[in-house]
Every structure is written in structure tokens, then in C-alpha cells.
Scaffold this motif. Structure first.
Motif, PDB file in Angstrom:
ATOM      1  N   THR A  46      28.959  60.039   1.993  1.00 25.68           N
ATOM      2  CA  THR A  46      28.074  60.386   0.619  1.00 25.68           C
ATOM      3  C   THR A  46      29.236  60.241  -0.386  1.00 25.68           C
ATOM      4  O   THR A  46      30.490  60.291  -0.188  1.00 25.68           O
ATOM      5  CB  THR A  46      27.660  61.771   0.453  1.00 25.68           C
ATOM      6  OG1 THR A  46      27.112  61.747  -0.697  1.00 25.68           O
ATOM      7  CG2 THR A  46      28.955  62.764   0.770  1.00 25.68           C
ATOM      8  N   THR A  47      28.664  59.817  -1.650  1.00 21.82           N
ATOM      9  CA  THR A  47      29.634  59.074  -2.696  1.00 21.82           C
ATOM     10  C   THR A  47      29.039  59.536  -3.985  1.00 21.82           C
ATOM     11  O   THR A  47      27.636  59.679  -4.046  1.00 21.82           O
ATOM     12  CB  THR A  47      30.019  57.716  -2.630  1.00 21.82           C
ATOM     13  OG1 THR A  47      30.916  57.417  -3.723  1.00 21.82           O
ATOM     14  CG2 THR A  47      28.609  56.761  -3.035  1.00 21.82           C
ATOM     15  N   ASP A  48      29.939  60.212  -4.893  1.00 23.10           N
ATOM     16  CA  ASP A  48      29.552  60.754  -6.348  1.00 23.10           C
ATOM     17  C   ASP A  48      30.471  60.411  -7.218  1.00 23.10           C
ATOM     18  O   ASP A  48      31.616  60.642  -7.093  1.00 23.10           O
ATOM     19  CB  ASP A  48      29.152  62.108  -5.995  1.00 23.10           C
ATOM     20  CG  ASP A  48      27.768  62.680  -6.607  1.00 23.10           C
ATOM     21  OD1 ASP A  48      27.609  62.228  -7.712  1.00 23.10           O
ATOM     22  OD2 ASP A  48      27.279  63.472  -6.039  1.00 23.10           O
ATOM     23  N   MET A  49      29.996  59.817  -8.222  1.00 24.57           N
ATOM     24  CA  MET A  49      30.821  59.702  -9.431  1.00 24.57           C
ATOM     25  C   MET A  49      30.609  60.536 -10.663  1.00 24.57           C
ATOM     26  O   MET A  49      29.560  60.751 -11.013  1.00 24.57           O
ATOM     27  CB  MET A  49      30.511  57.993  -9.732  1.00 24.57           C
ATOM     28  CG  MET A  49      31.700  57.438 -10.841  1.00 24.57           C
ATOM     29  SD  MET A  49      32.075  55.711 -10.460  1.00 24.57           S
ATOM     30  CE  MET A  49      30.342  54.951 -10.620  1.00 24.57           C
ATOM     31  N   ILE A  50      31.635  61.041 -11.216  1.00 27.55           N
ATOM     32  CA  ILE A  50      31.624  61.804 -12.447  1.00 27.55           C
ATOM     33  C   ILE A  50      32.477  61.147 -13.494  1.00 27.55           C
ATOM     34  O   ILE A  50      33.518  60.526 -13.179  1.00 27.55           O
ATOM     35  CB  ILE A  50      31.850  63.443 -12.104  1.00 27.55           C
ATOM     36  CG1 ILE A  50      33.313  63.608 -11.828  1.00 27.55           C
ATOM     37  CG2 ILE A  50      30.821  63.770 -11.488  1.00 27.55           C
ATOM     38  CD1 ILE A  50      33.506  65.092 -11.678  1.00 27.55           C
ATOM     39  N   CYS A 134      35.440  59.125  -8.675  1.00 24.14           N
ATOM     40  CA  CYS A 134      34.669  58.832  -7.723  1.00 24.14           C
ATOM     41  C   CYS A 134      35.221  59.488  -6.582  1.00 24.14           C
ATOM     42  O   CYS A 134      36.091  59.369  -6.127  1.00 24.14           O
ATOM     43  CB  CYS A 134      34.366  57.393  -7.575  1.00 24.14           C
ATOM     44  SG  CYS A 134      33.011  56.989  -6.557  1.00 24.14           S
ATOM     45  N   THR A 136      34.201  60.344  -2.325  1.00 23.01           N
ATOM     46  CA  THR A 136      33.322  59.963  -1.129  1.00 23.01           C
ATOM     47  C   THR A 136      33.907  60.921   0.087  1.00 23.01           C
ATOM     48  O   THR A 136      35.018  61.126   0.277  1.00 23.01           O
ATOM     49  CB  THR A 136      33.562  58.346  -0.768  1.00 23.01           C
ATOM     50  OG1 THR A 136      33.484  57.690  -1.630  1.00 23.01           O
ATOM     51  CG2 THR A 136      32.943  58.191   0.432  1.00 23.01           C
ATOM     52  N   LYS A 325      22.076  63.860 -10.420  1.00 20.68           N
ATOM     53  CA  LYS A 325      22.931  62.866  -9.337  1.00 20.68           C
ATOM     54  C   LYS A 325      21.469  62.072  -8.981  1.00 20.68           C
ATOM     55  O   LYS A 325      20.544  62.336  -8.838  1.00 20.68           O
ATOM     56  CB  LYS A 325      23.248  63.448  -8.142  1.00 20.68           C
ATOM     57  CG  LYS A 325      24.425  64.621  -8.258  1.00 20.68           C
ATOM     58  CD  LYS A 325      25.149  64.901  -7.090  1.00 20.68           C
ATOM     59  CE  LYS A 325      24.268  65.466  -6.254  1.00 20.68           C
ATOM     60  NZ  LYS A 325      24.695  65.750  -4.764  1.00 20.68           N
ATOM     61  N   HIS A 326      21.770  60.913  -8.852  1.00 16.51           N
ATOM     62  CA  HIS A 326      20.729  59.747  -8.512  1.00 16.51           C
ATOM     63  C   HIS A 326      21.091  59.187  -7.078  1.00 16.51           C
ATOM     64  O   HIS A 326      21.708  57.916  -7.429  1.00 16.51           O
ATOM     65  CB  HIS A 326      20.554  59.009  -9.626  1.00 16.51           C
ATOM     66  CG  HIS A 326      20.203  59.644 -10.998  1.00 16.51           C
ATOM     67  ND1 HIS A 326      19.126  60.674 -11.039  1.00 16.51           N
ATOM     68  CD2 HIS A 326      20.905  59.964 -12.104  1.00 16.51           C
ATOM     69  CE1 HIS A 326      19.250  60.929 -12.393  1.00 16.51           C
ATOM     70  NE2 HIS A 326      20.558  60.784 -12.793  1.00 16.51           N
ATOM     71  N   HIS A 327      20.876  59.753  -6.292  1.00 19.13           N
ATOM     72  CA  HIS A 327      21.143  59.172  -4.769  1.00 19.13           C
ATOM     73  C   HIS A 327      20.291  58.007  -4.581  1.00 19.13           C
ATOM     74  O   HIS A 327      18.831  58.041  -4.984  1.00 19.13           O
ATOM     75  CB  HIS A 327      21.182  60.144  -3.678  1.00 19.13           C
ATOM     76  CG  HIS A 327      22.226  60.906  -3.600  1.00 19.13           C
ATOM     77  ND1 HIS A 327      23.455  60.554  -3.286  1.00 19.13           N
ATOM     78  CD2 HIS A 327      22.257  62.105  -4.158  1.00 19.13           C
ATOM     79  CE1 HIS A 327      24.172  61.664  -3.364  1.00 19.13           C
ATOM     80  NE2 HIS A 327      23.553  62.699  -3.957  1.00 19.13           N
TER      81      HIS A 327
END
Lengths: 328, 328
Positions: A46-50, A134, A136, A325-327
């Protein structure tokens, strides 16, 4: 349709899903994590960028940014019942960023990873105009233990771990210049539900699971859309966070239930399971110090009803946009 | 030391490495990929973030950005001898980004992944002020086949796959308004050396390996620092890209050897191995249509010498900063 703003996020995600070639045997777009078939197990990724300007409140310390980046990614692993294997982090910094900022950021990331017995194993550092982070996370889960977003069944009960409205209370405490640092902490240093996820996954009775990072209402609407079902949620059943007492005491013009229902950032798990399993699930989690609260049922009818004061109303879908969040 | 600019990237990376808790049995900071111990294999993970303002030339199409993001991450998997398992991508877009931009970006990412028989399995999409793209690739390699950046030995030969200066030639073609789109393509759609990496890894004779995304000189300096050795590189041995003929023909005030030595973006592999193995390595790669060229030797003396016209000079360390990657 000319711009992404015209298209909207949901449609953008559907567009991406239509373009990308699907990996055989793998589960991906539309869930918290991608799950890649590696034999007996799924590799979860899973990955998420702030991004400082839109995702980070000014009161957040660099340590908290590091914690937050790791926590939000681990929360997605938790929602699938996974055991974290590690994280990689990509940092974009302006040149003028202080060296101590980097130190504290890494300390926060390392502390959060360590709390969940995992580590940050590598990453990338680049020069950028604005602080961009970012993360992961990757983890592993036995194939027959994977908890997916897909599988919600009419008649199932709906339950959440922990308490709701913690992040909302923290946000309001900051907004109203409270000096209660404890309230900030629950908002800025969320706790991914790794243990709860693993305990539930081992029982095999969860029919669907996701984290409620975007807020309970937004999460319910996502499950509803993916599974073509509906929900009846009892407002009185919602496990309100003790932190919401602050809001109630100060009499801010905000309904604590509204924060519990719509504010993102609590990073609890939202799960569905057959009614006959909920007692056992609650017992197992309780033994590990984790609350699991039934908040409603899954219906065949495809709308989402909120029951309060014996009245049925359609639950509004309004997750807190800032931390949304927009997966895909 | 007050800011990251004062600290410098190398010191920043050392600082990060000192803070982060190390995972038992895993290899990470300082190499192209993190390698996580998962039994008989290592799980390889690498991440790379690009940002329109500093990393993307204006001539790059959205399709090429997608290709590039996937390619640079797969190149790190290639350098370790790994087989790609998949990628996750995080996109940050301004609201006004066109919907067709997203479509083409995904098509480029999907095409590059497909070329190397892997897939994009998920990701994240966020609103940001500037186009920011973060890719994470993961792969797998047998433990005894992992090619690390560590292990360079005096007496080893130094070799590179393919040809050098392709990206430099492409960059100059763009800069000087050439209409030769073929030249742009080698620069903007790099080809990760997955096959070469896997073939070399299976032979077990590579002592160290990395991709030369930052340029040959920068890569040699990194190996030198990590392994406490030196190099003697023969300029005449460098396999110049045919694309450099464009530069030579047009008589731009740039030395083609300088592009081959210092310009980043070729995404070839730089490997070292015992002298007795190079013949076999070349034969195996040749059978698969891949050139492997000896360019020098590893020395005990800790400097990097460039031999040209029978004269020894210290090789300058000047990787192309614009596309430089800073792994930690």
C-alpha cells in the motif's frame, strides 16, 4: 470532461482501473492494499503520499509527520489482517529544510514502525519546493486469512474497533487553541490496528474489512458501492471517544456524533461478519484489550440509514476532505 | 549545520541510516533496493519520487512520465538481479490537470510494466499543487543470487551493459531543438536491464552491481566509497551509444565521452566480477542480445583514474544533478 476536477476522484479511479492490466491471481484496485499472489500468502502493498500544504496541519511536529506517514500506511495493512514486513519512504524537501527536521521526521517514522515491530528499510530523498512525503508499506497475510473490502453480506453485523471521534476531537482542540496536548496526540499520532486486524483475520469470520481513515460515513459508502448492499447504523451504538468530552464540555457548535460519523483520521477498523460470530470476535479482542462494538447491520436495501431517536434518516456521505485518501 | 543544503545529501543519508532501526537479516540503506529476508528469498523494494518542476523536462509526454516512473524503479530491481512482482504508484495532481493526462500517464506506466512482464497493482491519488509522482517497485530474488552494491574487490574487472551516452544524446537533441524524436525516446523512455540483471545473478560471479541512473562517474564514486577500493577506467573502452553520433556530427561544444561518463539517465548496469568470469558473462548476455563491455579494473588504491591517450587523470565526479537519485 476536461480536468480531474470535472472527472471527480471516483471516476478517476475507475478510469485508472480500466487502463491498468490486471495481475493474475492478485487483488488490487479498490481495496486498502494490493494483494499479490506469492504462493501460500499474499504480499500486501500500500502507498500513501502526504503533502505539507494540503495534508499536514501546521501544529504537527516533524516527529509526528514521520509517525503519521508510517501509521496511515500500516493501517491499510491492518485492515487486510496482515503482518507488516517493512516500509520504504520517499521524502521531497525544499533546500532550506532544517537538518533537525529530517532527524525528527526519521525518529517519528522509526518509532511508529518499531511500535508495530517493523522497520523502515529504505527510501529516496529529493529536492522539491514543498515538503512531500510518500510512504509504502508491505506486509504478508495467509491467503485464507486475507480480509478484503469485498464480501459484505445482508444480515451481517457491522462493527468498529476502538472509539470514534478521537481525531475529530483533536482537530477541534487544535482549531480552538486548546492547550490539551493529549488531544492533539490522538489526532496527530494515530494508532494503526495491526493487532486487531491479525486477531480477526485468524478467525476467518470477517466478511469485509477496511480502515476508516476517511471517516465512518465515507467508509460505509465505499463498502456499499463495492458490495451492492446497504446499512442500518444505530447512532446510539457508536462508541464515542472519551476525547469528545472536551467538545461537549466546551459546548462548541458541533455535534460529537457528527465528528464520530464523518471526521476522518481515527484509523480504526470497520468490519462486517455473520451475527453469530460477533460475540466470539468481541471476546477475542477484549482479551487483547481491544474493544469491538456492533454499530448496525447490513441490509439488502441499497441505502445507508442512520437510526437516531427512533427515526430513520439517510446517512450523509461527508468524510473529512482534508485527510481523505483516494485509493485506486 | 542548519539546513539540508548545508548538510548535503550524502550526510543526510548517513544521518537517516544512523537513526533508523535496522531490520534483522535485511540489507537496505545505501543500496539500490531494500532487501527483506523472507526465508529462501529476499523481497526487494525500491521507491523513487519525481516532481514536474525539477525532474521532468517539458518535452516529456504524460505517457513518457508514466513509462519513466515505472522504468526507473524497475531499474533498481534489475541491479539486484531481481524478478519484478509489481508496482504501486502514488500520484499528486493539481485540480486543473486534464483527464487525458491521467489516461496517458497510466497507459505509459502500464506499457512499461507489461514490457517487463509485471503490473501496476495499486496506488493512491491526491490533490497537490504540482504534479508529483511516486513509484514503488517490489521484486524477488533468491538469497544466493542477490547482487549487492557491496563486494567490489581489487583485481575485479568493471563492466557495463549496453551503451552509454544515450540519455545525454537525447537531452542534447531536445535542448538544441532537434526534430529527431528517436533521440528523445532513448532519453525519455529508458529501458531497465531486468533480463541482464537476472542472467548475471544466476551465474553467482558478480561481486557488486548497481544501476548507473546517476551517470557512470557518480556511480563509480558511490561504489568506491561503499567498498573502499579504487578504479582505473579506460576511456577508449567506453561503449559509446550510436545516438552520440548526432552530437558528434552537429559539432556541439560537448565531448561525447563526457556525456557517456557523467550524464545520468542511461539505466544500464555497472557490475564488477573476477577477471576469469567476464568472458562467460559476456557470452551469456550476448546469447540474449545484450552487450557487456569491460571498461576497467578495480584497484587497491582508493582513487578513480581515467586513462585517456595513455595519460592518467583523476576522473571527476559529476553526475547529472537534474535526474540524480538520492537513495538512503
Amino acid at each position: 470532461v476536461k480536468t480531474l476536477a470535472d472527472l471527480g476522484e471516483r471516476a478517476a479511479i475507475r478510469r485508472i482501473a480500466n487502463i491498468l492490466t490486471k495481475a493474475p491471481g492478485s487483488i488490487g484496485i479498490g481495496d486498502d492494499c494490493a494483494a499479490i499472489d506469492i504462493g501460500n500468502d499474499y504480499l500486501l502493498v500500500t502507498t500513501d503520499m502526504i503533502y505539507k500544504k494540503t495534508h499536514i496541519v501546521p501544529q504537527m511536529t516533524p516527529y509526528q509527520m514521520g509517525w503519521f506517514l508510517v501509521a496511515i500506511n500500516l493501517s491499510d495493512i491492518a485492515a487486510k489482517g496482515g503482518t507488516p514486513l517493512g516500509l520504504v519512504l520517499s521524502f521531497g524537501f525544499p533546500k532550506k529544510t532544517s537538518a533537525s527536521f529530517l532527524t525528527e521526521l526519521c525518529m517519528g517514522a522509526d518509532a511508529c514502525a518499531g511500535t508495530y515491530t517493523t522497520t523502515v528499510v529504505g527510501g529516496d530523498i529529493k529536492e522539491m519546493n514543498e515538503i512531500t512525503l510518500c510512504g509504502t508499506a508491505f506486509g504478508i497475510v495467509k491467503k485464507n486469512e486475507l480480509m478484503s473490502r469485498f464480501g459484505t453480506k445482508p444480515g451481517d453485523v457491522v462493527a468498529v474497533t476502538g472509539r470514534l471521534g478521537k481525531a475529530g476531537a483533536g482537530y477541534y482542540a487544535i482549531k480552538h487553541h486548546s492547550s490539551q496536548k493529549k488531544l492533539f496526540k490522538v489526532f496527530l499520532e494515530p494508532t494503526p490496528q495491526i493487532k486487531a486486524g491479525k486477531l480477526l483475520a485468524k478467525q476467518h469470520f470477517v466478511t469485509s474489512s477496511m480502515d476508516i481513515s476517511d471517516g465512518l460515513s465515507a467508509s460505509l459508502y465505499q463498502l456499499q458501492e463495492l458490495n451492492n448492499v446497504g446499512f442500518e447504523i444505530q447512532q446510539d451504538f457508536l462508541p464515542l471517544a472519551s476525547e469528545l468530552k472536551f467538545i461537549m464540555k466546551k459546548k462548541y457548535p458541533i455535534d460529537p456524533y457528527s465528528l464520530a460519523l464523518h471526521f476522518g483520521g481515527d484509523y480504526e477498523l470497520l468490519v462486517t461478519m455473520p451475527a453469530e460470530s460477533i460475540g466470539r470476535a468481541q471476546k477475542i479482542l477484549k482479551l487483547n484489550g481491544i474493544d469491538l462494538t456492533t454499530i448496525g447491520i447490513v441490509t439488502k436495501k441499497k441505502n445507508i440509514i442512520l437510526l437516531k431517536n427512533n427515526k430513520k434518516n439517510i446517512l450523509k456521505n461527508k468524510g473529512y476532505e482534508h485527510f481523505k485518501k483516494h485509493h485506486f
